[in-house]
Scaffold this active site. Structure first.
Site, short mmCIF file in Angstrom:
data_model
loop_
_atom_site.label_atom_id
_atom_site.label_comp_id
_atom_site.label_asym_id
_atom_site.label_seq_id
_atom_site.Cartn_x
_atom_site.Cartn_y
_atom_site.Cartn_z
N LYS A 1 64.47 41.93 54.47
CA LYS A 1 63.29 42.56 55.07
C LYS A 1 63.66 43.10 56.46
O LYS A 1 64.79 43.52 56.64
CB LYS A 1 62.11 41.56 55.11
CG LYS A 1 61.89 40.92 53.74
CD LYS A 1 60.64 40.11 53.65
CE LYS A 1 60.54 39.51 52.25
NZ LYS A 1 59.30 38.79 52.02
N SER B 1 59.26 32.31 48.02
CA SER B 1 59.59 31.02 48.63
C SER B 1 60.66 30.23 47.86
O SER B 1 60.58 29.00 47.75
CB SER B 1 58.32 30.18 48.81
OG SER B 1 57.41 30.87 49.66
N GLU C 1 55.28 43.98 49.65
CA GLU C 1 54.98 44.45 51.02
C GLU C 1 54.91 45.97 51.06
O GLU C 1 54.13 46.55 51.82
CB GLU C 1 56.03 43.89 51.99
CG GLU C 1 55.78 42.41 52.25
CD GLU C 1 57.03 41.57 52.45
OE1 GLU C 1 58.09 42.13 52.78
OE2 GLU C 1 56.93 40.34 52.27
N GLY D 1 56.66 34.41 51.16
CA GLY D 1 56.61 34.08 52.59
C GLY D 1 55.56 33.03 52.94
O GLY D 1 55.24 32.85 54.11
N GLU E 1 57.39 38.45 41.43
CA GLU E 1 57.12 37.82 42.71
C GLU E 1 55.61 37.69 42.90
O GLU E 1 54.95 38.66 43.32
CB GLU E 1 57.69 38.65 43.85
CG GLU E 1 59.19 38.87 43.76
CD GLU E 1 59.78 39.19 45.13
OE1 GLU E 1 60.61 38.41 45.60
OE2 GLU E 1 59.39 40.20 45.73
N ASN F 1 66.85 39.57 50.10
CA ASN F 1 66.03 40.62 50.69
C ASN F 1 65.76 40.21 52.13
O ASN F 1 64.93 39.36 52.39
CB ASN F 1 64.73 40.74 49.89
CG ASN F 1 63.74 41.69 50.55
OD1 ASN F 1 64.11 42.47 51.43
ND2 ASN F 1 62.49 41.63 50.11
N HIS G 1 58.37 46.49 46.10
CA HIS G 1 58.14 45.16 46.67
C HIS G 1 56.67 45.04 47.10
O HIS G 1 56.07 46.03 47.53
CB HIS G 1 59.06 44.94 47.86
CG HIS G 1 59.00 43.53 48.36
ND1 HIS G 1 58.02 43.11 49.23
CD2 HIS G 1 59.75 42.45 48.09
CE1 HIS G 1 58.19 41.81 49.47
NE2 HIS G 1 59.24 41.39 48.79
P1 PGA Z 1 60.31 34.82 50.48
O1 PGA Z 1 60.32 36.38 50.12
O2 PGA Z 1 61.50 34.20 49.80
O3 PGA Z 1 60.41 34.77 51.98
O4 PGA Z 1 59.03 34.26 49.96
C1 PGA Z 1 60.67 36.82 48.84
C2 PGA Z 1 60.55 38.32 48.74
O5 PGA Z 1 59.59 38.86 49.31
O6 PGA Z 1 61.37 39.01 48.12
#
Ligand code: PGA
Length: 256
Positions: free
Chosen positions: A10, A216, A102, A177, A171, A8, A100
């Site tokens: 983003k 992460s 976000e 993140g 998640e 992903n 997601h």
């Molecule tokens: P990250 O994001 O690996 O940067 O923590 C994962 C995601 O939001 O799908």
């Protein structure tokens, strides 16, 4: 079932950067047939990535699939700024990330909207990855499993029998993140709960549904997570932006 390792990106990478990444990445992974790989670039890069992946397929790279990071549920209409499943189908997009954290938190998507998107994705033959996860406050209150249950039941309402065409990503919001990863035990507890829940909801029709872990994930922690019984792959954010790191995560999974 094949593991799914999904990237992903983003809001990262221009068209030029996407093509450069794929030029480096595709030759390295094209023979890794025991795993499904998905890459979700931003919408602006989907068309170019689609052409590149099509060419790679002719060279034998059938294992790399194109994904979108979001979509709207309607086929067309007065929905300024949105992208429809028909538009994604035209570009051979095979996966779409729905709900997601976000999207839920920054863009205020609720379970009802997410359910409409899920329904529409399945109807259009685009495999949705339904994202669920608790906040740190919810974990501290001890209501993680309740939150997950609610998100899953609402997200899948009316399409429970379509489980073979759906994947799920757990998640934890506090792990996205942040550099903080759920421990393999924390991930396994929730994945097992999700497996039992979707098994019940789909009346046992869940054997093709992969439950991915996200938050992460990096080369250093991938192996300890993937060895868990109910972890069927990853949704990777920041570590997927570097083709070498993403490749390393895939090879860690293949060694298990
Ligand atoms: P990250 O994001 O690996 O940067 O923590 C994962 C995601 O939001 O799908």
């Amino acid at each position: 079932m094949k593991y799914l390792i999904a990237a992903n990106w983003k809001m990262h990478k221009t068209v030029a950067e996407t093509l450069d990444y794929l030029d480096k990445f595709l030759p390295a992974v094209k023979d890794l047939f025991t795993v499904d790989i998905m890459i979700a670039p931003p919408f602006t890069a989907l068309a170019s990535a689609s052409i590149k992946l099509d060419a790679a397929k002719k060279e034998g790279a059938y294992n790399v699939h194109l994904g979108a990071q979001n979509m709207f549920w309607a086929d067309e209409g007065a929905f300024t700024g949105e992208i429809s499943p028909v538009m994604l189908n035209e570009l051979d997009v095979q996966y779409v990330i729905i709900g997601h954290s976000e999207r839920r938190h920054i863009f205020k998507e609720d379970n009802d909207l997410i359910n409409k998107k899920m329904y529409s994705a399945v109807e259009h033959g685009i495999r949705p990855i339904l994202c669920v996860g608790e906040t740190i406050e919810e974990r501290e209150q001890g209501i993680t499993l309740k939150v997950i249950e609610k998100q899953i039941k609402a997200g899948l309402a009316g399409i429970e029998m379509d489980m073979p065409f759906i994947d799920i990503a757990y998640e934890p919001v506090w792990a996205i993140g942040t550099g903080k990863t759920a421990t393999p035990e924390q991930a396994e507890e929730v994945h097992k709960f999700i497996r039992e829940l979707i098994h019940d909801l789909s009346k046992g029709n869940d054997s093709k549904t992969r439950i991915l872990y996200g938050g992460s994930v990096k080369p250093e922690n991938a192996k300890n997570l993937i060895v868990k019984d109910h972890v069927d792959g990853f949704l990777v954010g920041s570590a997927s932006l570097d083709p070498q790191k993403f490749y390393k995560i895939i090879t860690e999974v293949l060694e298990v």
